[in-house]
Design a protein around this motif. Structure first.
Motif, PDB file in Angstrom:
ATOM      1  N   SER A   1       9.758  15.944 -11.409  1.00 44.72           N
ATOM      2  CA  SER A   1      10.996  15.227 -11.724  1.00 44.72           C
ATOM      3  C   SER A   1      11.911  15.270 -10.503  1.00 44.72           C
ATOM      4  O   SER A   1      12.559  16.289 -10.229  1.00 44.72           O
ATOM      5  N   LEU A   2      11.949  14.195  -9.748  1.00 47.75           N
ATOM      6  CA  LEU A   2      12.596  14.205  -8.434  1.00 47.75           C
ATOM      7  C   LEU A   2      14.085  14.544  -8.463  1.00 47.75           C
ATOM      8  O   LEU A   2      14.565  15.224  -7.542  1.00 47.75           O
TER       9      LEU A   2
ATOM     10  N   MET B   1      -1.169  12.735   0.946  1.00 53.46           N
ATOM     11  CA  MET B   1      -1.770  12.769  -0.387  1.00 53.46           C
ATOM     12  C   MET B   1      -1.389  11.523  -1.184  1.00 53.46           C
ATOM     13  O   MET B   1      -0.377  10.871  -0.915  1.00 53.46           O
ATOM     14  N   GLU B   2      -2.217  11.210  -2.172  1.00 47.88           N
ATOM     15  CA  GLU B   2      -1.931  10.056  -3.025  1.00 47.88           C
ATOM     16  C   GLU B   2      -0.650  10.297  -3.817  1.00 47.88           C
ATOM     17  O   GLU B   2      -0.411  11.399  -4.322  1.00 47.88           O
ATOM     18  N   VAL B   3       0.146   9.254  -3.944  1.00 48.96           N
ATOM     19  CA  VAL B   3       1.413   9.309  -4.673  1.00 48.96           C
ATOM     20  C   VAL B   3       1.353   8.308  -5.815  1.00 48.96           C
ATOM     21  O   VAL B   3       0.840   7.193  -5.659  1.00 48.96           O
ATOM     22  N   ALA B   4       1.865   8.692  -6.980  1.00 49.58           N
ATOM     23  CA  ALA B   4       1.909   7.798  -8.133  1.00 49.58           C
ATOM     24  C   ALA B   4       3.251   7.956  -8.841  1.00 49.58           C
ATOM     25  O   ALA B   4       3.777   9.063  -8.937  1.00 49.58           O
ATOM     26  N   VAL B   5       3.788   6.849  -9.331  1.00 55.19           N
ATOM     27  CA  VAL B   5       5.073   6.848 -10.031  1.00 55.19           C
ATOM     28  C   VAL B   5       4.836   6.676 -11.525  1.00 55.19           C
ATOM     29  O   VAL B   5       4.031   5.840 -11.940  1.00 55.19           O
TER      30      VAL B   5
ATOM     31  N   MET C   1      18.392   8.235  -8.717  1.00 54.81           N
ATOM     32  CA  MET C   1      18.145   9.450  -7.934  1.00 54.81           C
ATOM     33  C   MET C   1      16.664   9.572  -7.570  1.00 54.81           C
ATOM     34  O   MET C   1      16.317   9.971  -6.457  1.00 54.81           O
ATOM     35  N   MET C   2      15.795   9.220  -8.521  1.00 57.24           N
ATOM     36  CA  MET C   2      14.359   9.245  -8.229  1.00 57.24           C
ATOM     37  C   MET C   2      14.033   8.327  -7.052  1.00 57.24           C
ATOM     38  O   MET C   2      13.279   8.690  -6.145  1.00 57.24           O
TER      39      MET C   2
ATOM     40  N   VAL D   1       5.319  11.382  -9.536  1.00 58.81           N
ATOM     41  CA  VAL D   1       6.782  11.540  -9.547  1.00 58.81           C
ATOM     42  C   VAL D   1       7.391  10.731 -10.687  1.00 58.81           C
ATOM     43  O   VAL D   1       6.821   9.754 -11.163  1.00 58.81           O
ATOM     44  N   GLY D   2       8.580  11.178 -11.101  1.00 58.23           N
ATOM     45  CA  GLY D   2       9.309  10.465 -12.134  1.00 58.23           C
ATOM     46  C   GLY D   2      10.760  10.906 -12.139  1.00 58.23           C
ATOM     47  O   GLY D   2      11.153  11.812 -11.390  1.00 58.23           O
ATOM     48  N   PRO D   3      11.578  10.306 -12.994  1.00 65.44           N
ATOM     49  CA  PRO D   3      12.996  10.634 -13.031  1.00 65.44           C
ATOM     50  C   PRO D   3      13.315  11.851 -13.877  1.00 65.44           C
ATOM     51  O   PRO D   3      14.437  12.381 -13.808  1.00 65.44           O
ATOM     52  N   GLY D   4      12.349  12.329 -14.683  1.00 70.85           N
ATOM     53  CA  GLY D   4      12.605  13.408 -15.630  1.00 70.85           C
ATOM     54  C   GLY D   4      12.588  12.855 -17.038  1.00 70.85           C
ATOM     55  O   GLY D   4      13.253  11.855 -17.334  1.00 70.85           O
TER      56      GLY D   4
END
Length: 394
Positions: free
Chosen positions: A83-84, A175-179, A133-134, A111-114
């Motif tokens: 949660s960024l 590294m691979e990133v996913a939202v 914010m994310m 990643v996500g906003p929470g």
């Protein structure tokens, strides 16, 4: 279903553990589950971050992943999700690069906003600001991953001054990133904007399923706008299943924990996933009827994958949403049944075996005839050899 050469399969481990159990033992079972999936040749597992509400009890996915990596051989391990808004971008980026090295490139960064408003409340974060914010954090983290140049950013909640990561990512270029995405277009927009993968966490919910057809379109439009490239192979759909050899057995298995799971979502997330149902059987009927879940057989699971494929237009991975609906033994068996009877149907591993079997059967007469001749010749050769030795001995 006309699909790719190979779909990937894995786990999305929030986790969900009902209150009343030993949390230490629950976490050990989570590690055991990841080990089990590694042995069953699942491709990946994503580990959640939560800080309140009592059910989702992993506070640091990075720590869990480090422990799981030492117990497994090939399965890839991702934060599902970090949660960024809860972290300073430099510190989180540094931890993830360390994990990239410790896992020899098996780590992934979701990643996500929470997700839980109660988490944000304890940190004094306004839920209305979390997606913004994310976005600010993700842009900064990707800059830290992708460049050797100093990164400077200043917002009302974090500052970077000539910031650089001292350790270069192990993975190339990183590294691979996913939202993460639920129902709103925010996750898909961010994935397209930054050229990342997409984690559709609510793919089987009514709202999430309805937007599958447009979710990727939103991501593609944003990617075009920002000159990025995105791949359907990096789109992951998440949904719950519990499988057994028969429907009756599956229904019986989930009597163990399904009501507690439904209660959690109704009381904490305010999501009436099963309408007015109060009996376990009615809950199962409601979840199967809406497509929210699969509680049934491997054949039912295969139909769910096909349904999601047709609605979405194609994706790269299906992730089980982990749960404690059944006891330990039935849960492990569910994942094994899927690995044995469902995964091969979507990974192009069966046609060659079928062709080879059919070819051998169709030419059985030729093969067996020659084999019988070979056996007869061997018997004759042996008899002649013995006769020759007998004459020589005489």
């Amino acid at each position: 279903m006309s699909g790719p050469e190979r779909l990937n399969f894995g786990l999305f481990l929030a986790p969900f553990h009902r209150i009343g159990e030993n949390p230490t033992y629950a976490l050990r079972r989570d590690l055991e589950l990841v080990e089990w999936l590694d042995r069953l040749s699942y491709d990946e597992a994503w580990i959640g971050e939560h800080h309140s509400a009592g059910y989702e009890i992993i506070g640091s996915p990075e720590v869990f992943i480090a422990a799981a990596a030492e117990r497994t051989r090939h399965i890839r391990l991702g934060t599902g999700v970090s949660s960024l808004p809860y972290h300073h971008p430099l510190i989180l980026a540094d931890r993830m690069v360390l994990l990239d090295h410790l896992t020899l490139g098996r780590a992934m960064f979701g990643v996500g906003p929470g997700a839980l408003p109660s988490d944000a409340f304890m940190m004094g974060i306004d839920p209305m600001r979390q997606r913004e914010m994310m976005d600010e954090s993700l842009e900064a983290i990707l800059a830290l991953f992708r460049t050797d140049e100093p990164v400077t950013r200043e917002y009302d909640w974090f500052t970077l001054k000539n910031a650089r990561l001292q350790l270069k990512p192990y993975s190339r270029p990183h590294m691979e990133v996913a939202v993460a995405a639920q129902v709103s277009p925010a996750g898909a927009r961010a994935a397209g904007k930054y050229g990342t993968g997409l984690l559709s966490l609510g793919a089987t919910t009514a709202g999430g399923f309805d937007v599958l057809g447009t979710q990727w379109q939103v991501a593609e439009e944003k990617a075009t706008e920002y000159g990025r490239t995105i791949e359907r192979a990096k789109w992951r759909l998440v949904g719950p299943m519990h499988l057994a050899p028969t429907m009756d057995q599956a229904r019986k298995d989930v009597e163990f924990g399904l009501p507690a799971w439904v209660d959690y979502f109704q009381r904490v997330a305010a999501l009436p996933l099963v309408g007015e149902a109060t009996e376990v059987g009615d809950m199962v009927d409601a979840m199967n009827a809406t497509g929210l879940a699969v509680i049934g057989t491997p054949e039912d699971a295969a139909r769910q994958i096909e349904r999601l494929w047709e609605k979405s237009g194609g994706f790269g991975s299906y992730l089980f949403m982990a749960h404690d609906w059944a006891n330990r033994e039935a849960t492990l068996r569910s994942y094994e049944l899927f690995a044995r009877f469902v995964m091969p149907r979507f990974q192009s591993t069966l046609p060659r075996l079928d062709r080879s079997r059919n070819w051998a059967a169709e030419n059985r007469g030729t093969f067996i005839g020659r084999a019988v001749e070979a056996i007869g010749k061997a018997i004759q050769d042996h008899a002649e050899d013995r006769a020759t030795r007998t004459r020589q001995a005489g």
